[in-house]
Design an enzyme around this catalytic site. Structure first.
Site, PDB file in Angstrom:
ATOM      1  N   TYR A 245      50.403  44.371  36.651  1.00  0.00           N
ATOM      2  CA  TYR A 245      51.367  44.463  35.564  1.00  0.00           C
ATOM      3  C   TYR A 245      52.248  45.715  35.642  1.00  0.00           C
ATOM      4  O   TYR A 245      53.473  45.606  35.677  1.00  0.00           O
ATOM      5  CB  TYR A 245      50.707  44.383  34.183  1.00  0.00           C
TER       6      TYR A 245
ATOM      7  N   ARG B  40      48.421  37.759  42.284  1.00  0.00           N
ATOM      8  CA  ARG B  40      47.800  37.989  40.975  1.00  0.00           C
ATOM      9  C   ARG B  40      48.367  39.229  40.282  1.00  0.00           C
ATOM     10  O   ARG B  40      48.473  39.264  39.061  1.00  0.00           O
ATOM     11  CB  ARG B  40      46.286  38.170  41.142  1.00  0.00           C
TER      12      ARG B  40
ATOM     13  N   ILE C 142      35.767  37.303  52.049  1.00  0.00           N
ATOM     14  CA  ILE C 142      35.275  37.297  50.669  1.00  0.00           C
ATOM     15  C   ILE C 142      35.723  35.964  50.111  1.00  0.00           C
ATOM     16  O   ILE C 142      36.902  35.751  49.843  1.00  0.00           O
ATOM     17  CB  ILE C 142      35.797  38.500  49.865  1.00  0.00           C
TER      18      ILE C 142
ATOM     19  N   LYS D 223      39.909  43.766  50.788  1.00  0.00           N
ATOM     20  CA  LYS D 223      39.997  42.321  50.659  1.00  0.00           C
ATOM     21  C   LYS D 223      41.480  42.003  50.704  1.00  0.00           C
ATOM     22  O   LYS D 223      42.214  42.239  49.745  1.00  0.00           O
ATOM     23  CB  LYS D 223      39.362  41.834  49.349  1.00  0.00           C
TER      24      LYS D 223
ATOM     25  N   TYR E 148      41.258  45.719  46.790  1.00  0.00           N
ATOM     26  CA  TYR E 148      41.593  44.303  46.650  1.00  0.00           C
ATOM     27  C   TYR E 148      43.107  44.174  46.538  1.00  0.00           C
ATOM     28  O   TYR E 148      43.707  44.572  45.540  1.00  0.00           O
ATOM     29  CB  TYR E 148      40.894  43.723  45.414  1.00  0.00           C
TER      30      TYR E 148
ATOM     31  N   THR F 105      37.857  37.614  40.304  1.00  0.00           N
ATOM     32  CA  THR F 105      38.770  36.588  39.806  1.00  0.00           C
ATOM     33  C   THR F 105      38.063  35.260  39.643  1.00  0.00           C
ATOM     34  O   THR F 105      38.178  34.588  38.612  1.00  0.00           O
ATOM     35  CB  THR F 105      39.959  36.431  40.766  1.00  0.00           C
ATOM     36  N   THR F 106      37.306  34.865  40.673  1.00  0.00           N
ATOM     37  CA  THR F 106      36.585  33.597  40.634  1.00  0.00           C
ATOM     38  C   THR F 106      35.503  33.610  39.567  1.00  0.00           C
ATOM     39  O   THR F 106      35.147  32.560  39.020  1.00  0.00           O
ATOM     40  CB  THR F 106      35.977  33.287  42.014  1.00  0.00           C
TER      41      THR F 106
END
Length: 295
Positions: free
Chosen positions: A109, A140, A206, A164, A135, A46-47
């Site tokens: 989604y 998100r 993380i 994570k 994750y 993401t980052t």
């Protein structure tokens, strides 16, 4: 042997002004972080603006960064998507780049139920030899994998070796740490919750903050593991304004702005992400000055 250490930096992706990936500086940044507190590098998460990187761009980043840092620290490749077949295909390609392990997100989604989450991760685990980190980031994805599903996956598949955990649910993190095999690692996915997650059996973080306080984050985690809880608490308190301040607007806008302010070759963003506002940059500069990161 892989070392899943205290701090894995979820690395930004530097771009040239024309929007193309700056692979040379990505490798240089990875080397810098590996020398400043990071036991591992997460690439194209993401980052790292992974959602707007092409498959070919990600694969080149995986390869170049793996070659740049060699066996110095672990390299984790983000290969997850909301399409199981696509995730499997990408995971197989990533295997050939030299990365050490894979990050696979809970499908976004389409919001599968727990049976769907289990089936998704089971299919990916059976298709790759690499270790997998789940994750879990409901903010998100719009969906959440429950602790009991994670535990079942960890028990059923030897290469599902960690999570994570970015749900903010300490009860779930504690349950996962308690009920999974000893080789399963619970990593905080939120810098500010690193110490609380360590206290319920977590392994480390993380991290986004590790871009600018990597050594300090590693020192905090290690202090806790060494039994010096007071020191860990003091470091947590000292750097909490940084751990929270870098999320003053949506990630990765603040941390990439911080890197640019500090002269790191972060470069611009890819739409729909945009640069921090002047007001946000002023806030970030003050934050870094107060923390002693910049003069």
């Amino acid at each position: 042997m892989l070392k899943f250490g205290n701090v894995i930096t979820a690395m930004i992706t530097p771009f040239h002004e024309n929007g193309s990936v700056n692979y040379k500086e990505a490798a240089n940044l990875a080397k810098y972080y590996s020398e400043n507190g990071s036991d591992g590098i997460l690439v194209a998460g993401t980052t790292g603006e992974g959602a707007t990187l092409t498959v070919d761009e990600k694969l080149k980043l995986f390869k170049d960064i793996s070659q740049a840092i060699g066996d110095k620290v672990l390299v984790m490749a983000n290969v997850g998507s909301n399409d199981t077949a696509q995730t499997i295909d990408f995971a197989k390609q990533a295997e050939q780049t030299g990365v050490d392990c894979l990050l696979v997100i809970v499908p976004y989604y389409n919001k599968p139920n727990q049976s769907g989450c289990y089936a998704h991760f089971a299919a990916v685990a059976q298709a790759t030899k690499l270790p997998i980190i789940i994750y879990n980031v409901p903010g998100r994805t719009g969906g959440k994998i429950l602790a009991e599903t994670v535990v079942k996956l960890a028990r059923d598949f030897d290469n599902i070796i960690g999570i994570k955990e970015a749900s903010g649910d300490l009860e779930a993190a504690a349950s996962i740490a308690r009920d999974t095999p000893s080789h399963f690692y619970v990593y905080s996915g939120d810098d500010a919750l690193t110490l609380p997650i360590l206290s319920v059996g977590g392994r480390g973080i993380i991290s986004v903050a590790a871009h600018i306080i990597g050594n300090q984050m590693n020192e905090m985690v290690q202090a806790y593991k060494d039994g010096n809880v007071k020191k860990a608490m003091e470091l947590h308190h000292k750097y909490l304004p940084v751990m929270t301040g870098i999320f003053c607007t949506v990630n990765p806008t603040p941390i990439k702005a911080c890197c640019n302010i500090l002269g790191m070759p972060a470069g611009p963003f890819r739409l729909p992400m945009v640069d921090a506002s002047d007001k946000e940059k002023e806030f970030l500069q003050t934050m870094m000055r107060d923390a002693g990161i910049m003069s």
